[in-house]
Design a protein around this motif. Sequence first.
Motif, short mmCIF file in Angstrom:
data_model
loop_
_atom_site.label_atom_id
_atom_site.label_comp_id
_atom_site.label_asym_id
_atom_site.label_seq_id
_atom_site.Cartn_x
_atom_site.Cartn_y
_atom_site.Cartn_z
N ALA A 55 14.71 10.14 12.62
CA ALA A 55 13.48 10.41 13.36
C ALA A 55 13.05 11.81 13.56
CB ALA A 55 13.83 10.34 15.53
N GLY A 56 11.81 11.89 12.78
CA GLY A 56 11.21 13.64 12.92
C GLY A 56 11.20 13.97 11.40
N GLU A 57 11.57 13.52 10.52
CA GLU A 57 11.46 13.56 9.20
C GLU A 57 11.12 13.64 8.71
OE1 GLU A 57 15.54 13.09 6.44
OE2 GLU A 57 15.41 11.56 7.15
N ILE A 58 10.16 14.34 7.35
CA ILE A 58 9.27 13.45 5.68
C ILE A 58 10.17 13.43 4.81
CG2 ILE A 58 7.64 14.28 5.02
CD1 ILE A 58 6.58 15.61 7.13
N LEU A 59 10.58 12.65 4.69
CA LEU A 59 11.85 12.18 3.54
C LEU A 59 10.35 12.01 2.02
CD1 LEU A 59 14.11 12.00 2.00
CD2 LEU A 59 14.60 9.07 3.03
N GLY A 60 10.57 12.62 0.98
CA GLY A 60 9.81 12.54 -0.03
C GLY A 60 10.62 11.65 -0.85
N ILE A 61 9.61 10.71 -2.17
CA ILE A 61 10.20 10.05 -3.01
C ILE A 61 9.85 10.58 -3.67
CG2 ILE A 61 10.56 7.83 -3.45
CD1 ILE A 61 12.14 8.26 -1.05
N ALA A 62 10.79 11.23 -5.41
CA ALA A 62 9.80 11.35 -6.21
C ALA A 62 10.52 11.00 -8.19
CB ALA A 62 9.97 12.85 -6.53
N ALA A 63 9.20 9.88 -8.08
CA ALA A 63 9.81 9.06 -9.36
C ALA A 63 8.54 8.98 -10.91
CB ALA A 63 9.77 7.56 -8.69
N LEU A 64 9.07 8.83 -11.27
CA LEU A 64 7.73 8.55 -12.51
C LEU A 64 7.32 7.47 -12.21
CD1 LEU A 64 9.42 9.44 -15.91
CD2 LEU A 64 7.54 11.46 -14.75
N GLU A 65 6.34 6.82 -13.65
CA GLU A 65 5.47 4.94 -12.99
C GLU A 65 6.59 4.12 -13.29
OE1 GLU A 65 2.38 4.01 -11.57
OE2 GLU A 65 2.44 5.83 -11.93
N GLY A 66 6.50 3.36 -12.02
CA GLY A 66 7.28 1.86 -13.02
C GLY A 66 8.89 2.67 -12.80
N GLN A 67 8.88 2.90 -11.55
CA GLN A 67 10.28 3.29 -11.23
C GLN A 67 10.44 2.65 -10.09
OE1 GLN A 67 12.32 4.43 -13.74
NE2 GLN A 67 10.62 4.84 -14.74
N GLY A 68 9.55 1.21 -9.94
CA GLY A 68 10.40 0.99 -8.49
C GLY A 68 10.57 1.33 -7.04
N GLN A 69 9.26 2.41 -7.61
CA GLN A 69 9.31 3.03 -5.97
C GLN A 69 7.94 2.35 -5.69
OE1 GLN A 69 7.88 4.14 -9.19
NE2 GLN A 69 6.28 5.49 -9.32
N GLU A 70 7.43 1.41 -5.74
CA GLU A 70 6.25 0.44 -5.12
C GLU A 70 6.67 -0.98 -4.62
OE1 GLU A 70 1.69 -0.45 -7.56
OE2 GLU A 70 2.54 0.98 -9.05
N ARG A 71 7.73 -1.26 -5.18
CA ARG A 71 8.36 -2.38 -4.88
C ARG A 71 9.37 -1.71 -3.82
NH1 ARG A 71 9.81 -7.40 -7.18
NH2 ARG A 71 7.65 -7.09 -7.60
N LEU A 72 9.74 -0.71 -3.79
CA LEU A 72 10.33 -0.46 -2.99
C LEU A 72 10.20 -0.72 -1.65
CD1 LEU A 72 13.42 0.54 -2.35
CD2 LEU A 72 12.36 3.12 -2.67
N PHE A 73 8.84 0.30 -1.72
CA PHE A 73 7.45 0.28 -0.06
C PHE A 73 7.82 -1.38 0.08
CE2 PHE A 73 8.09 4.63 -1.02
CZ PHE A 73 7.15 5.31 0.25
N ASP A 74 7.25 -1.86 -0.77
CA ASP A 74 7.02 -3.14 -0.35
C ASP A 74 8.20 -3.71 0.71
OD1 ASP A 74 4.18 -3.43 -2.01
OD2 ASP A 74 5.02 -4.82 -3.30
N LEU A 75 9.48 -3.84 -0.17
CA LEU A 75 11.04 -4.17 0.71
C LEU A 75 10.72 -3.31 2.16
CD1 LEU A 75 12.82 -3.55 -2.30
CD2 LEU A 75 11.64 -6.27 -1.61
N LEU A 76 10.36 -2.48 1.99
CA LEU A 76 10.78 -1.11 3.35
C LEU A 76 9.32 -1.86 4.28
CD1 LEU A 76 11.50 2.14 1.96
CD2 LEU A 76 12.91 0.36 2.92
N SER A 77 7.92 -2.65 3.57
CA SER A 77 7.25 -2.80 5.02
C SER A 77 7.28 -4.09 4.90
CB SER A 77 6.34 -2.58 4.14
OG SER A 77 5.82 -3.50 2.69
N GLY A 78 8.57 -4.72 4.64
CA GLY A 78 8.40 -5.74 4.83
C GLY A 78 6.81 -7.58 3.68
N ASP A 79 6.10 -6.75 2.82
CA ASP A 79 5.55 -7.01 2.22
C ASP A 79 6.51 -8.00 1.15
OD1 ASP A 79 2.84 -8.09 0.97
OD2 ASP A 79 3.25 -6.45 -0.46
#
Length: 490
Positions: free
Chosen positions: A273-297
Amino acid sequence: MIETSPLLQANQVAKRFGAVVALRSADLVVKPGEIHALLGANGAGKSTLVKILSGVFAPDTGTIRIHGDLIQPKRPENALRAGLATVFQDPSLIPDLTVEQNFRLTGVNIGSVRSWLERLDIDLDFDLVIKEIPLETLRMLDLARALAHDPQLLLLDEITAALTANQAGKVFDVMQMWKEQGRSVLFITHRLAEVLAVCDRATILRDGAAVAQLAPKDGGEHELLEAMLGPEATRQVESASPRVLPSEAPVVLEARNLHSKGKVNGASLQLHAGEILGIAALEGQGQERLFDLLSGDRRPQQGEVLINGRVLNARSPYDAVSRGVVSVPSDRLLALLPKRPVKENLTVPLYSEFGQWFTLARGEDERVQRSVDRLAIDTRAQNQVRHLSGGNQQKVVLGRWLTSGFNTLLCFDPTRGIDIQTKRQIYALLREIADEGAAVLLYTSELPEIPLVCDRVLVLYDGRVVHEQEAATANEAILLSKSHGLVETI
């Protein structure tokens, strides 16, 4: 130096959409053999001017000449015949058709497109349906299609916003080749470093009119910013400043050993709570899928997502939203009702029953207005949100959640393709949101944003977290080396 006649000359081009003046009086001169930047804040009229040059829109007034000859591109094919080919800001392909079906519809030489894709190092099955292809590949596909027309003037509207550094480099190589052949490129980007690196001249639009023409390498970034925003706005724009997170801040979102079809391979994280956590990654390293999992998609094949300590067994994103976890995607059109008004877009989360659709209860009008005011949303085109600039559309997506409320905000590349002033407004808003106690998870494709905005940063490589540190000490060299999976820092 021998003065050459213009390849393109546009004079006093104006365009309005109802009450909205998109262009007041735009002038543009592009010489043969140059890379010319078209710059301006969101809503300045850049994309409108490009669409007029490309035959998508007809100007209300003004003239356009190619090599001195007057042209009137009423349709895109008129512009192509005149030697102008465009890569638009959004992919101009039909999502439910295959690559080959799209190209047969437009009559482009498919063999030439294949040849350009090979030169761009893109291996693509033409039987793939467009909606199954990643955005960065679609941008390169649009570029190959434009190049297949062998144009005299190549118009590129925000093509690099969705590309990796390697892919952007290939675009710059094409631009340089076009220049060396005596042809020209009109280049729109919000990344001023790209302008300084590759552009010979720049035309600046502000409030629908051309206000300056300059050589970027002579004046540098400050002169470009002052021309785009005006001297007062340049002084007033403040960046957000990271802060130290209280040690007792509770974990509100947690991922434990997430796996998903080879794209996420054991990713774990904790967001406080109260934090801005950054995610850094090159294209195609799983970041889109990770957000899909966290968002319930999507549901993980292995591992679990916890919200406030309770496992999320999501059947859809609604399950996450109902527990206070909301998302802002990079493709704002996916989150908007483009033909509906600003107010309706802002109030979508307030209703779950169709009988209540868009019937505001007492006090909700005020909530909508507070969101509009807080984000400084330009509502001149409020009857259809698609007519807003890209930056204002993104503000509407953010404003939707400000109107309805949330505990955790998942932002996936929210500043892609928007101007620097709007970016900094969004940075400041994210900091305000965190200061008020909400948590923010931010993926950005622009690594310099990480220390500017975030408290901590995680680096994702091959679908797992490989590095963590305080954002304030995370320079671009460190993040790049870790993003490539390197053990030693560059």
